[in-house]
Enzyme design. Structure first.
Site, short mmCIF file in Angstrom:
data_model
loop_
_atom_site.label_atom_id
_atom_site.label_comp_id
_atom_site.label_asym_id
_atom_site.label_seq_id
_atom_site.Cartn_x
_atom_site.Cartn_y
_atom_site.Cartn_z
N LYS A 94 49.31 56.96 36.36
CA LYS A 94 50.09 56.51 37.53
C LYS A 94 51.52 56.08 37.15
CE LYS A 94 46.34 55.12 40.61
NZ LYS A 94 45.73 54.04 41.37
N ASN A 142 50.51 57.15 43.18
CA ASN A 142 49.22 57.87 43.24
C ASN A 142 49.32 59.15 44.06
OD1 ASN A 142 49.15 57.08 45.94
ND2 ASN A 142 47.03 56.39 45.88
N ALA A 159 45.75 41.56 37.83
CA ALA A 159 47.19 41.84 37.89
C ALA A 159 47.49 43.17 37.20
CB ALA A 159 47.97 40.70 37.25
N ASN A 193 44.93 35.79 37.37
CA ASN A 193 44.63 36.79 36.34
C ASN A 193 44.30 36.10 35.02
OD1 ASN A 193 44.37 39.57 35.66
ND2 ASN A 193 46.25 39.42 34.44
N THR A 250 45.27 37.04 32.09
CA THR A 250 46.59 36.89 31.45
C THR A 250 47.57 36.50 32.56
OG1 THR A 250 45.92 38.75 30.07
CG2 THR A 250 48.22 38.06 29.91
N LYS A 277 51.05 38.17 33.41
CA LYS A 277 51.12 39.44 34.16
C LYS A 277 51.17 39.17 35.66
CE LYS A 277 48.48 42.44 31.12
NZ LYS A 277 47.27 43.24 31.10
N GLY A 308 34.83 48.80 47.74
CA GLY A 308 36.10 49.54 47.81
C GLY A 308 35.99 51.01 48.20
P1 NDP Z 1 43.92 47.81 34.82
O1 NDP Z 1 43.30 48.17 33.51
O2 NDP Z 1 45.33 48.12 35.09
O3 NDP Z 1 43.75 46.21 35.05
C1 NDP Z 1 42.54 45.58 34.77
C2 NDP Z 1 42.54 44.16 35.32
O4 NDP Z 1 41.24 43.59 35.13
C3 NDP Z 1 43.55 43.23 34.64
O5 NDP Z 1 44.01 42.29 35.58
C4 NDP Z 1 42.66 42.56 33.58
O6 NDP Z 1 43.13 41.29 33.17
C5 NDP Z 1 41.39 42.38 34.35
N1 NDP Z 1 40.21 42.24 33.48
C6 NDP Z 1 39.67 43.18 32.68
N2 NDP Z 1 38.59 42.68 32.05
C7 NDP Z 1 38.47 41.38 32.46
C8 NDP Z 1 37.53 40.34 32.16
N3 NDP Z 1 36.51 40.53 31.33
N4 NDP Z 1 37.69 39.14 32.79
C9 NDP Z 1 38.72 38.94 33.64
N5 NDP Z 1 39.64 39.89 33.97
C10 NDP Z 1 39.50 41.10 33.38
O7 NDP Z 1 42.94 48.47 35.91
P2 NDP Z 1 43.34 48.84 37.41
O8 NDP Z 1 44.11 47.71 37.97
O9 NDP Z 1 43.93 50.20 37.47
O10 NDP Z 1 41.90 48.96 38.14
C11 NDP Z 1 41.10 47.82 38.42
C12 NDP Z 1 39.87 48.28 39.19
O11 NDP Z 1 40.21 48.68 40.52
C13 NDP Z 1 39.16 49.48 38.54
O12 NDP Z 1 37.79 49.19 38.45
C14 NDP Z 1 39.42 50.62 39.50
O13 NDP Z 1 38.35 51.55 39.52
C15 NDP Z 1 39.54 49.89 40.84
N6 NDP Z 1 40.36 50.63 41.81
C16 NDP Z 1 39.79 50.99 43.02
C17 NDP Z 1 40.51 51.68 43.97
C18 NDP Z 1 39.86 52.09 45.26
O14 NDP Z 1 40.43 52.94 45.96
N7 NDP Z 1 38.73 51.52 45.63
C19 NDP Z 1 41.92 52.05 43.73
C20 NDP Z 1 42.45 51.60 42.45
C21 NDP Z 1 41.67 50.93 41.54
P3 NDP Z 1 44.23 41.15 31.96
O15 NDP Z 1 45.54 41.47 32.58
O16 NDP Z 1 44.10 39.74 31.53
O17 NDP Z 1 43.81 42.14 30.91
#
Ligand code: NDP
Length: 270
Positions: free
Chosen positions: A65, A86, A126, A149, A151, A154, A236
């Site tokens: 993306k 997207n 985030a 978040n 982190t 972010k 979702g």
């Molecule tokens: P990213 O990898 O960009 O972000 C992941 C996020 O999850 C970050 O905020 C990260 O925090 C957090 N995270 C990961 N592991 C943990 C944990 N163990 N505890 C707490 N926080 C955690 O992913 P995306 O933002 O692209 O996607 C997120 C979800 O949304 C995915 O599952 C995706 O499938 C879903 N999605 C669904 C859509 C729909 O149409 N229904 C559209 C787009 C996405 P940190 O910053 O601290 O690492």
């Protein structure tokens, strides 16, 4: 025939071809929409190849993306704010990029009669998914939008982009000490079996819990919300179909009906 693709890696799991083929049937549009696995470093070539072969547009999913954003000659305001794209449209003036995730989410919440105006919204996460929906949520004039978040920096970075808006950032711990009407999980903590560090008290005060993640069974976040008596517990899948509908409308200038496709997809998932 006009060609469309969804580019990603992995991509086999993508429901987008199913969704867009149904939209095309429903609206009597003659298009070919396929998924395409793209290797790291090959995204630009994949787009160029599509353009050279009757490509009219494409959807882009993880992890491309941001690369798609960088490739665009023109961007919508919401894509600029999200820093990600997207939806690509191939025009005579170059590549246009947009992001439809936010509209997909907002329309799905509306479909469930969840009022956003004057509400207190908590957005968990985030990453790309969270960034993509912030502008659309703020447009609905909530009382506040809090991004929590793991982190925190972010979340603060996102907040910085929206001056003079009712938006703030915090840690999960700080969020646990407040109350919200709507909690949206945009973290990738979904079906993995991990649980989010949010308290039962926080969940119990909410009217709506929404998880961007969807699957055969509800996520732990939604299971817990349901057990605790939250009134609206929504996954979702509707957002997925909703963002696809917005892309389809951008490409074909006709808005498909989300409901029949969503119902079919729900049956397939089960
Ligand atoms: P990213 O990898 O960009 O972000 C992941 C996020 O999850 C970050 O905020 C990260 O925090 C957090 N995270 C990961 N592991 C943990 C944990 N163990 N505890 C707490 N926080 C955690 O992913 P995306 O933002 O692209 O996607 C997120 C979800 O949304 C995915 O599952 C995706 O499938 C879903 N999605 C669904 C859509 C729909 O149409 N229904 C559209 C787009 C996405 P940190 O910053 O601290 O690492």
């Amino acid at each position: 025939m006009d060609q469309y693709r969804v580019f990603g890696n992995p991509i086999a799991q993508s429901k987008s071809p199913f969704i867009h083929q149904h939209f095309a049937q429903q609206t009597e549009q003659v298009i070919n929409y396929q998924s395409e696995l793209v290797e790291a470093g090959s995204f630009v070539d994949a787009v160029k190849n599509l353009i050279a072969n009757h490509g009219r547009g494409a959807n882009v999913t993880a992890p491309f993306k941001e690369e798609a954003f960088a490739l665009c000659d023109h961007l919508s305001l919401r894509a600029k704010l999200a820093g990600a794209v997207n939806t690509l449209v191939f025009t005579d003036q170059g590549i246009y990029g947009d992001t439809t995730d936010g509209l997909g989410l907002v329309n799905d919440l509306r479909r469930h009669q969840v009022g956003l105006k004057n509400s207190r919204i908590l957005l968990l996460g985030a990453g790309g998914a969270a960034k993509g929906v912030v502008q659309a949520l703020l447009e609905q004039q909530p009382l506040s939008l809090t991004i929590a978040n793991r982190t925190v920096s972010k979340a603060l970075q996102i907040v910085k982009q929206y001056e003079n808006m009712p938006i703030n950032a915090c840690s999960f711990e700080e969020a646990n000490n407040q109350s919200f009407d709507i909690i949206i999980n945009a973290t990738s903590v979904g079906l993995s079996g991990n649980s989010l560090p949010i308290s039962d008290e926080l969940l119990m005060q909410a009217m709506t819990c929404y998880d961007m993640v969807y699957g055969k069974t509800p996520t732990l976040f939604l299971q817990k919300a349901k057990q605790l008596g939250v009134r609206n517990v929504i996954d979702g899948l509707g957002m997925l179909v909703g963002q696809a509908a917005e892309s389809f409308n951008i490409w074909r200038n006709v808005m498909p009906n989300v409901t029949p496709v969503l119902n079919k997809l729900r049956m397939e998932l089960k």
